[in-house]
Design an enzyme around this catalytic site. Structure first.
Site, PDB file in Angstrom:
ATOM      1  N   TRP A  85       0.953  -1.020  -0.141  1.00 43.01           N
ATOM      2  CA  TRP A  85      -0.078   0.125   0.121  1.00 43.01           C
ATOM      3  C   TRP A  85       1.014   1.506   0.073  1.00 43.01           C
ATOM      4  O   TRP A  85      -0.004   2.088  -0.863  1.00 43.01           O
ATOM      5  CB  TRP A  85      -1.639  -0.050   1.377  1.00 43.01           C
ATOM      6  CG  TRP A  85      -1.855  -0.901   1.192  1.00 43.01           C
ATOM      7  CD1 TRP A  85      -2.431  -2.067   1.201  1.00 43.01           C
ATOM      8  CD2 TRP A  85      -2.945  -1.094   0.119  1.00 43.01           C
ATOM      9  NE1 TRP A  85      -2.863  -2.905   1.159  1.00 43.01           N
ATOM     10  CE2 TRP A  85      -3.693  -2.164  -0.249  1.00 43.01           C
ATOM     11  CE3 TRP A  85      -3.247  -0.053  -1.022  1.00 43.01           C
ATOM     12  CZ2 TRP A  85      -4.371  -2.187  -1.029  1.00 43.01           C
ATOM     13  CZ3 TRP A  85      -4.078  -0.723  -1.806  1.00 43.01           C
ATOM     14  CH2 TRP A  85      -4.953  -1.283  -2.439  1.00 43.01           C
TER      15      TRP A  85
ATOM     16  N   ASP B 213      -0.510   6.838   6.218  1.00 44.94           N
ATOM     17  CA  ASP B 213      -2.354   5.730   6.007  1.00 44.94           C
ATOM     18  C   ASP B 213      -2.811   4.996   6.976  1.00 44.94           C
ATOM     19  O   ASP B 213      -1.566   4.135   7.541  1.00 44.94           O
ATOM     20  CB  ASP B 213      -1.899   5.057   4.883  1.00 44.94           C
ATOM     21  CG  ASP B 213      -2.730   4.129   4.799  1.00 44.94           C
ATOM     22  OD1 ASP B 213      -4.288   3.664   4.985  1.00 44.94           O
ATOM     23  OD2 ASP B 213      -2.627   3.665   3.602  1.00 44.94           O
TER      24      ASP B 213
ATOM     25  N   LYS C 120     -12.934  -1.168   7.302  1.00 45.30           N
ATOM     26  CA  LYS C 120     -11.647  -2.384   8.184  1.00 45.30           C
ATOM     27  C   LYS C 120     -11.932  -1.897   9.615  1.00 45.30           C
ATOM     28  O   LYS C 120     -13.454  -3.126  10.316  1.00 45.30           O
ATOM     29  CB  LYS C 120     -10.772  -2.459   8.036  1.00 45.30           C
ATOM     30  CG  LYS C 120      -9.894  -2.395   6.502  1.00 45.30           C
ATOM     31  CD  LYS C 120      -8.780  -1.719   6.014  1.00 45.30           C
ATOM     32  CE  LYS C 120      -8.526  -1.768   4.100  1.00 45.30           C
ATOM     33  NZ  LYS C 120      -8.661  -2.836   3.480  1.00 45.30           N
TER      34      LYS C 120
END
Ligand code: PMP
Length: 382
Positions: A124, A192, A216
């Protein structure tokens, strides 16, 4: 038929149907979208039919209505209080999901000649770096093998507009225990936190900006939250797409257009739930307890399972491991499914196994997985 009888039939029918769903509900180890607490699902069920007695559904709620203003205000207030967000930080919500922030970060933070500095620890952060390079100028400050994290302090110069990292790499299974260290003071850190948001206390003042996709630990897909220091919400020297401008979201109190009201509402329910469960310290305690159990099981059955991430870098959220005999992976996945445990396969880019233990995952579900792992290991040792 009498309207009252029809109404009663519907209610009884729904209850019967709900009980059946409860009995067949799976333990979902998906990396996201992922499990929501049952009480949150129950509130959603009711709100979809009639939102808090207003006589219409949350799905029919207007994004400019006073009702939505109340939802948004409460959500913001709860995030501020749960994370102790200082007053000089703004909290905004942006539709478009996590990856949209990969573009928003450089577009909003980069100066005319500056660079985005990226700490690349896995999939990511790498994608975020590639998007920055595509849009403007990126430098890789550190790049690992996907199983490790930097421990040294970073030297940056004043051409670097910000230093970006991914706090928890969802695919690779690594998680920072503290933000990367910088040699020079005043560097703007951008994190992030999509896959570990609201899972432990965070010292927000160490960051220029923190952002997270909701799907999530904190809700469902399609919306991200951004916590940004107010002085970083600046006018741009050249125009950027309006819907990618953090300022636009700040100025409109996160309603620049017909935003997805439902996503905000689910995040609000999650914020209430996290608070009722004891807040971020408790989320952290649970996350350590759950992940600890699975890592212990892997290490105790080390002739069958392997996790090649050093203990100091292991994620509390996404446990990435594999079977020493790769050919047993499908058997393990099938056995898990037969016991009601789904989505234990690793990400397609890595293979092996991955189980995600976000806030809503109960401890007894993790105990079931540990029991299966031990049982499976006994049958395949040697
Ligand atoms: N960052 C991280 C850490 C993620 O795990 C994900 C998605 N799994 C993303 C960014 C991208 O989020 P989205 O799919 O909402 O674009």
């Amino acid at each position: 038929m009498d309207v009252r009888i029809l109404f009663l039939n519907t209610i009884v029918g729904h209850r019967f149907c709900w009980e059946r769903i409860m009995m067949t509900r799976k333990i979902n180890f998906a990396a996201g979208p992922s499990m929501l607490p049952l009480s949150v699902l129950e509130d959603i069920r009711d709100a979809v039919i009639d939102f808090e007695g207003h006589g219409y559904s949350i799905l029919e709620t207007n994004h400019r209505s006073p009702v939505f203003n109340v939802i948004r205000r409460e959500l913001k207030d709860r995030i501020r209080s749960l994370m102790s967000v200082p007053d000089n930080y703004e909290i905004v919500f942006c539709p478009g999901g996590g990856r949209q922030q990969f573009s928003m970060v450089p577009l909003n933070l980069m100066t005319e000649k500056g660079f985005g500095g990226y700490v690349v620890t896995g999939k990511w952060s790498e994608l975020a770096m590639e998007e920055c390079a595509r849009l403007s100028r990126a430098v890789t400050l550190w790049k690992g093998n996907g199983r490790e994290l930097p421990t040294e302090s970073f030297e940056t110069d004043d051409r670097i507009d910000y230093v970006y990292f991914c706090d928890n790499e969802t695919v690779d299974g690594t998680e920072f225990s503290a933000p990367p260290k910088m040699k020079s003071p005043g560097v703007i850190l951008v994190a992030d936190m999509s896959s570990n948001f609201m899972s432990r206390p965070v010292n927000v003042s160490e960051y220029g900006a923190i952002w997270a996709g909701m799907q999530k630990n904190f809700g469902i897909s399609g919306l991200s939250v951004l916590i940004v220091r107010r002085d970083l919400l600046r006018e741009k020297s050249a125009p950027i797409p309006l819907m990618l401008d953090w300022m636009k979201y700040a100025k409109t109190d996160s309603v620049p257009n017909s935003v997805p009201v439902f996503q905000f509402y689910v995040a609000l329910l999650m914020a209430r739930w996290v608070e009722n469960q004891g807040g971020l310290r408790e989320m952290d305690r649970r996350a350590r307890e759950k992940s600890g159990l699975i890592y212990e099981t892997i290490d105790a059955c080390s002739s069958v399972y392997v996790c090649d991430i050093p203990p100091a870098f292991r994620s509390r959220m996404n446990i990435v491991f594999s079977l020493r005999k790769n050919e047993l992976t499908d058997d393990f996945i099938k056995e898990a499914e037969a016991r009601g445990m789904i989505n234990v396969a690793g990400h397609s880019s890595r293979g092996g196994l991955r189980v995600s233990l976000y806030n809503a995952m109960p401890f007894d579900a993790v105990e079931k997985l540990s029991a299966l792992m031990k049982d499976f290991a006994c049958r395949h040792t040697g």
